[in-house]
Scaffold this motif. Structure first.
Motif, PDB file in Angstrom:
ATOM      1  N   GLY A 177       0.862  -1.178   0.000  1.00 61.08           N
ATOM      2  CA  GLY A 177       0.000   0.000   0.000  1.00 61.08           C
ATOM      3  C   GLY A 177       0.893   1.220   0.000  1.00 61.08           C
ATOM      4  N   SER A 178       0.352   2.330   0.462  1.00 63.81           N
ATOM      5  CA  SER A 178       1.126   3.570   0.426  1.00 63.81           C
ATOM      6  C   SER A 178       2.373   3.487   1.317  1.00 63.81           C
ATOM      7  CB  SER A 178       0.245   4.732   0.870  1.00 63.81           C
ATOM      8  OG  SER A 178      -0.501   4.342   2.004  1.00 63.81           O
TER       9      SER A 178
ATOM     10  N   TYR B   9       4.715  -4.162  -9.110  1.00 59.85           N
ATOM     11  CA  TYR B   9       3.512  -3.668  -8.450  1.00 59.85           C
ATOM     12  C   TYR B   9       2.466  -4.785  -8.376  1.00 59.85           C
ATOM     13  CZ  TYR B   9      -0.955  -1.251  -8.036  1.00 59.85           C
ATOM     14  OH  TYR B   9      -2.220  -0.874  -7.659  1.00 59.85           O
TER      15      TYR B   9
ATOM     16  N   LYS C  44      -6.827   2.734   7.712  1.00 60.81           N
ATOM     17  CA  LYS C  44      -7.490   1.707   6.904  1.00 60.81           C
ATOM     18  C   LYS C  44      -8.977   1.613   7.233  1.00 60.81           C
ATOM     19  CE  LYS C  44      -5.232  -2.107   4.862  1.00 60.81           C
ATOM     20  NZ  LYS C  44      -4.617  -1.565   3.860  1.00 60.81           N
TER      21      LYS C  44
ATOM     22  N   GLN D 188     -11.464   2.054   4.156  1.00 64.58           N
ATOM     23  CA  GLN D 188     -11.810   0.774   3.516  1.00 64.58           C
ATOM     24  C   GLN D 188     -12.865   0.028   4.345  1.00 64.58           C
ATOM     25  OE1 GLN D 188      -8.219  -1.512   2.943  1.00 64.58           O
ATOM     26  NE2 GLN D 188      -7.305   0.021   1.590  1.00 64.58           N
TER      27      GLN D 188
ATOM     28  N   CYS E 107      -8.918  -4.870  -2.794  1.00 63.94           N
ATOM     29  CA  CYS E 107      -9.085  -4.075  -4.011  1.00 63.94           C
ATOM     30  C   CYS E 107      -9.321  -4.996  -5.198  1.00 63.94           C
ATOM     31  CB  CYS E 107      -7.848  -3.214  -4.246  1.00 63.94           C
ATOM     32  SG  CYS E 107      -7.806  -1.792  -3.149  1.00 63.94           S
TER      33      CYS E 107
ATOM     34  N   ASN F 222      -4.346  -0.314  -9.626  1.00 59.57           N
ATOM     35  CA  ASN F 222      -4.402   1.090 -10.009  1.00 59.57           C
ATOM     36  C   ASN F 222      -3.808   1.235 -11.409  1.00 59.57           C
ATOM     37  OD1 ASN F 222      -5.652   2.175  -7.748  1.00 59.57           O
ATOM     38  ND2 ASN F 222      -3.722   2.367  -6.630  1.00 59.57           N
TER      39      ASN F 222
ATOM     40  N   SER G 130      -6.748   6.925  -9.030  1.00 61.17           N
ATOM     41  CA  SER G 130      -6.688   5.506  -8.674  1.00 61.17           C
ATOM     42  C   SER G 130      -7.937   4.813  -9.210  1.00 61.17           C
ATOM     43  CB  SER G 130      -6.644   5.360  -7.158  1.00 61.17           C
ATOM     44  OG  SER G 130      -7.857   5.834  -6.604  1.00 61.17           O
TER      45      SER G 130
ATOM     46  N   ASP H  27     -15.537   5.793  -8.268  1.00 55.34           N
ATOM     47  CA  ASP H  27     -16.268   6.772  -7.456  1.00 55.34           C
ATOM     48  C   ASP H  27     -16.784   7.926  -8.318  1.00 55.34           C
ATOM     49  OD1 ASP H  27     -17.201   8.275  -5.374  1.00 55.34           O
ATOM     50  OD2 ASP H  27     -15.281   8.516  -4.358  1.00 55.34           O
TER      51      ASP H  27
ATOM     52  N   LYS I   7     -20.540   3.786  -6.690  1.00 59.72           N
ATOM     53  CA  LYS I   7     -20.599   3.248  -5.322  1.00 59.72           C
ATOM     54  C   LYS I   7     -22.041   2.884  -4.988  1.00 59.72           C
ATOM     55  CE  LYS I   7     -16.738   5.377  -2.920  1.00 59.72           C
ATOM     56  NZ  LYS I   7     -16.372   6.511  -2.064  1.00 59.72           N
TER      57      LYS I   7
ATOM     58  N   HIS J 148     -15.349   2.656  -0.322  1.00 57.56           N
ATOM     59  CA  HIS J 148     -14.205   2.672  -1.243  1.00 57.56           C
ATOM     60  C   HIS J 148     -14.615   2.037  -2.573  1.00 57.56           C
ATOM     61  CE1 HIS J 148     -10.236   2.182  -2.914  1.00 57.56           C
ATOM     62  NE2 HIS J 148      -9.650   2.697  -1.840  1.00 57.56           N
ATOM     63  N   GLY J 149     -14.490   2.813  -3.654  1.00 56.70           N
ATOM     64  CA  GLY J 149     -14.976   2.365  -4.953  1.00 56.70           C
ATOM     65  C   GLY J 149     -14.310   1.112  -5.496  1.00 56.70           C
TER      66      GLY J 149
ATOM     67  N   GLU K   8      -6.983  -7.043 -10.038  1.00 58.13           N
ATOM     68  CA  GLU K   8      -6.015  -7.431  -9.013  1.00 58.13           C
ATOM     69  C   GLU K   8      -6.483  -8.751  -8.389  1.00 58.13           C
ATOM     70  OE1 GLU K   8      -4.797  -4.676  -5.779  1.00 58.13           O
ATOM     71  OE2 GLU K   8      -4.937  -6.497  -4.591  1.00 58.13           O
TER      72      GLU K   8
HETATM   73  N1  EPU Z   1     -10.498   7.538  -3.699  1.00 56.74           N
HETATM   74  C1  EPU Z   1     -11.695   8.085  -4.082  1.00 56.74           C
HETATM   75  N2  EPU Z   1     -12.815   7.323  -3.971  1.00 56.74           N
HETATM   76  C2  EPU Z   1     -12.792   6.045  -3.531  1.00 56.74           C
HETATM   77  C3  EPU Z   1     -11.562   5.466  -3.148  1.00 56.74           C
HETATM   78  C4  EPU Z   1     -10.415   6.244  -3.245  1.00 56.74           C
HETATM   79  O1  EPU Z   1     -11.756   9.239  -4.493  1.00 56.74           O
HETATM   80  O2  EPU Z   1     -13.857   5.412  -3.478  1.00 56.74           O
HETATM   81  C5  EPU Z   1      -9.283   8.355  -3.775  1.00 56.74           C
HETATM   82  C6  EPU Z   1      -8.709   8.608  -2.398  1.00 56.74           C
HETATM   83  O3  EPU Z   1      -9.280   9.699  -1.781  1.00 56.74           O
HETATM   84  C7  EPU Z   1      -7.236   8.773  -2.696  1.00 56.74           C
HETATM   85  C8  EPU Z   1      -6.997   7.898  -3.905  1.00 56.74           C
HETATM   86  O4  EPU Z   1      -8.288   7.652  -4.482  1.00 56.74           O
HETATM   87  O5  EPU Z   1      -6.952  10.106  -3.052  1.00 56.74           O
HETATM   88  C9  EPU Z   1      -6.303   6.579  -3.535  1.00 56.74           C
HETATM   89  O6  EPU Z   1      -7.103   5.843  -2.622  1.00 56.74           O
HETATM   90  P1  EPU Z   1      -6.503   5.020  -1.391  1.00 56.74           P
HETATM   91  O7  EPU Z   1      -5.572   5.865  -0.621  1.00 56.74           O
HETATM   92  O8  EPU Z   1      -7.640   4.372  -0.697  1.00 56.74           O
HETATM   93  O9  EPU Z   1      -5.603   3.953  -2.048  1.00 56.74           O
HETATM   94  P2  EPU Z   1      -5.819   2.988  -3.281  1.00 56.74           P
HETATM   95  O10 EPU Z   1      -4.842   3.390  -4.312  1.00 56.74           O
HETATM   96  O11 EPU Z   1      -7.254   2.909  -3.674  1.00 56.74           O
HETATM   97  C10 EPU Z   1      -4.028   1.226  -2.491  1.00 56.74           C
HETATM   98  C11 EPU Z   1      -3.983  -0.268  -2.557  1.00 56.74           C
HETATM   99  C12 EPU Z   1      -4.689  -0.864  -1.348  1.00 56.74           C
HETATM  100  C13 EPU Z   1      -4.057  -0.321  -0.078  1.00 56.74           C
HETATM  101  C14 EPU Z   1      -4.191   1.207  -0.100  1.00 56.74           C
HETATM  102  C15 EPU Z   1      -3.626   1.905   1.129  1.00 56.74           C
HETATM  103  C16 EPU Z   1      -4.084  -0.959  -4.901  1.00 56.74           C
HETATM  104  C17 EPU Z   1      -4.968  -1.401  -6.012  1.00 56.74           C
HETATM  105  N3  EPU Z   1      -4.689  -0.723  -3.753  1.00 56.74           N
HETATM  106  O12 EPU Z   1      -5.403   1.577  -2.645  1.00 56.74           O
HETATM  107  O13 EPU Z   1      -4.497  -2.267  -1.395  1.00 56.74           O
HETATM  108  O14 EPU Z   1      -4.708  -0.853   1.056  1.00 56.74           O
HETATM  109  O15 EPU Z   1      -3.519   1.707  -1.267  1.00 56.74           O
HETATM  110  O16 EPU Z   1      -2.279   1.740   1.257  1.00 56.74           O
HETATM  111  O17 EPU Z   1      -2.867  -0.852  -5.069  1.00 56.74           O
HETATM  112  C18 EPU Z   1      -5.350  -4.427  -1.975  1.00 56.74           C
HETATM  113  O18 EPU Z   1      -4.277  -4.625  -2.510  1.00 56.74           O
HETATM  114  O19 EPU Z   1      -6.274  -5.282  -1.946  1.00 56.74           O
HETATM  115  C19 EPU Z   1      -5.599  -3.115  -1.389  1.00 56.74           C
HETATM  116  C20 EPU Z   1      -6.755  -2.789  -0.866  1.00 56.74           C
END
Ligand code: EPU
Length: 337
Positions: A164-165, A197, A233, A237, A246, A250, A260, A266, A271, A284-285, A321
């Motif tokens: 994740g981040s 990734y 989290k 989530q 997820c 991404n 993302s 979203d 949603k 979370h979308g 994924e």
């Molecule tokens: N966002 C939206 N709407 C949403 C969801 C997200 O606008 O419904 C925006 C958030 O506000 C943010 C950006 O999209 O600005 C990224 O969202 P988030 O920080 O939730 O991270 P993500 O990129 O969606 C990744 C990993 C997750 C991990 C999180 C946190 C992937 C595909 N997903 O999610 O991993 O938990 O970062 O570190 O790489 C997984 O692998 O199953 C998983 C959930």
């Protein structure tokens, strides 16, 4: 196939017939498998794999089931699950890492060095992520805090380079022991691995266990970092609902203008969209949740629908994924988490 349909096979480990895959995946959907094998240690895993290959049936591996949607119905194959291979331990003094990974019983007469002197940790594939992180908290070892809240087992996490981040599970790995498609153990040093990734890039090889080299740190600091990750989290989530994490990777930020997968879904107002009892999470979308009675068909249809709508609106083809276990697909050995 007649031979397998009519005979009991003498499996070298615990074997369940017509076992439910829904019960073993975090999405809680899907059908059954003809044989589910549960080896209890790496040697049994190797024997189980060889026996499964000899049976002529297709073989798949299952870790914590946190990234899998198995199609409904009966799959006429063998699933080897690592759920019973839960050991997590520190290397014995004076042993090499290779020896440590095979160790079965720690010798209690040997005084263990302080974690700061030897900050390595070893886990078998079926150790859960939370168990691994809790152990680092107890020992005062930093580096894996961000894994707290990531469901699944470490084997699957390494196979798909969970992250994740905060970083990725491969960041602090020293080496990974895998089972090759020929059924041989191989050790891959981190420098020789090529994780990408959300992809451990193990080329069809199956994770048996791994050694991490972590950073000694005050226990309270490790604990505090874990708390922060978990709180974040829980805010963003649907961690308490049945899901497979997820759904999509991404997309390349250059193509998606930095958006993302969750954000793209979203922005389209998707949603809350449902098929049967499967729903795109309101939180979370990029998560699909099972509201209780969803079938794998509901979930798979909702995934396709989402992907199609994103493609239509933005021209972006989201990549899955989540691993979809379709009954007719040739299995990939590394498909699991
Ligand atoms: N966002 C939206 N709407 C949403 C969801 C997200 O606008 O419904 C925006 C958030 O506000 C943010 C950006 O999209 O600005 C990224 O969202 P988030 O920080 O939730 O991270 P993500 O990129 O969606 C990744 C990993 C997750 C991990 C999180 C946190 C992937 C595909 N997903 O999610 O991993 O938990 O970062 O570190 O790489 C997984 O692998 O199953 C998983 C959930």
């Amino acid at each position: 196939m007649g031979f397998v349909e009519n005979c009991k096979i003498d499996w070298p480990c615990v074997a369940l017939e017509h076992a439910s895959l829904a019960d073993r995946t975090t999405m809680r959907v899907g059908g059954r498998v003809r044989w589910l094998l549960e080896p209890k240690d790496p040697d049994e895993l190797q024997a189980a794999y060889r026996a499964a290959r000899n049976s002529g049936l297709p073989v798949r591996f299952l870790g914590g089931g946190a990234n899998i949607v198995a199609e409904d119905g009966l799959w006429s194959g063998v699933v080897i699950a690592t759920a019973a291979m839960r050991r997590i331990f520190r290397p014995m003094p004076g042993t090499s890492e290779e020896e440590s990974l095979s160790a079965r019983d720690a010798d209690v007469r040997v005084a263990m060095p302080e974690p700061a002197e030897d900050p390595r940790l070893i886990a078998w594939a079926g150790c859960t992520m939370p168990a691994l992180v809790r152990t680092t908290k107890g020992l005062g070892l930093s580096g894996l805090e961000g894994l707290m809240g990531v469901p699944g087992h470490v084997g699957g996490g390494i196979a798909m380079n969970a992250g994740g981040s905060w970083g990725e599970i491969w960041d602090h790995l020293e080496f990974v022991r895998v089972l090759s498609p020929e059924g041989e153990f191989q050790d891959i040093a981190k420098a020789d691995g090529a994780p990408r990734y959300r992809d451990g890039n193990l080329g069809g090889r199956f994770v048996v266990g791994a050694v991490w080299r972590l950073e000694p740190a005050p226990k309270l600091l490790v604990q505090e970092r874990i708390r922060e990750y978990l709180q974040h989290k829980q805010r963003v989530q649907p961690v308490t609902q049945w899901s497979a994490g997820c759904v999509f990777k991404n997309p390349n930020p250059e193509v998606s203008e930095g958006r993302s997968a969750g954000r793209l879904i979203d922005e389209l107002g998707l949603k809350g969209l449902t098929v049967g009892d499967a729903q795109i999470s309101e939180r979370h979308g990029n998560f699909i949740i099972n509201r209780g009675k969803a079938t794998a068909s509901d979930v798979l249809a909702l995934m396709d629908e989402t992907r199609e709508r994103v493609a239509q609106a933005s021209g972006i083809a989201l990549e899955f994924e989540v691993k979809r276990w379709l009954r007719e697909d040739p299995p990939e050995t590394s498909e699991r988490i």
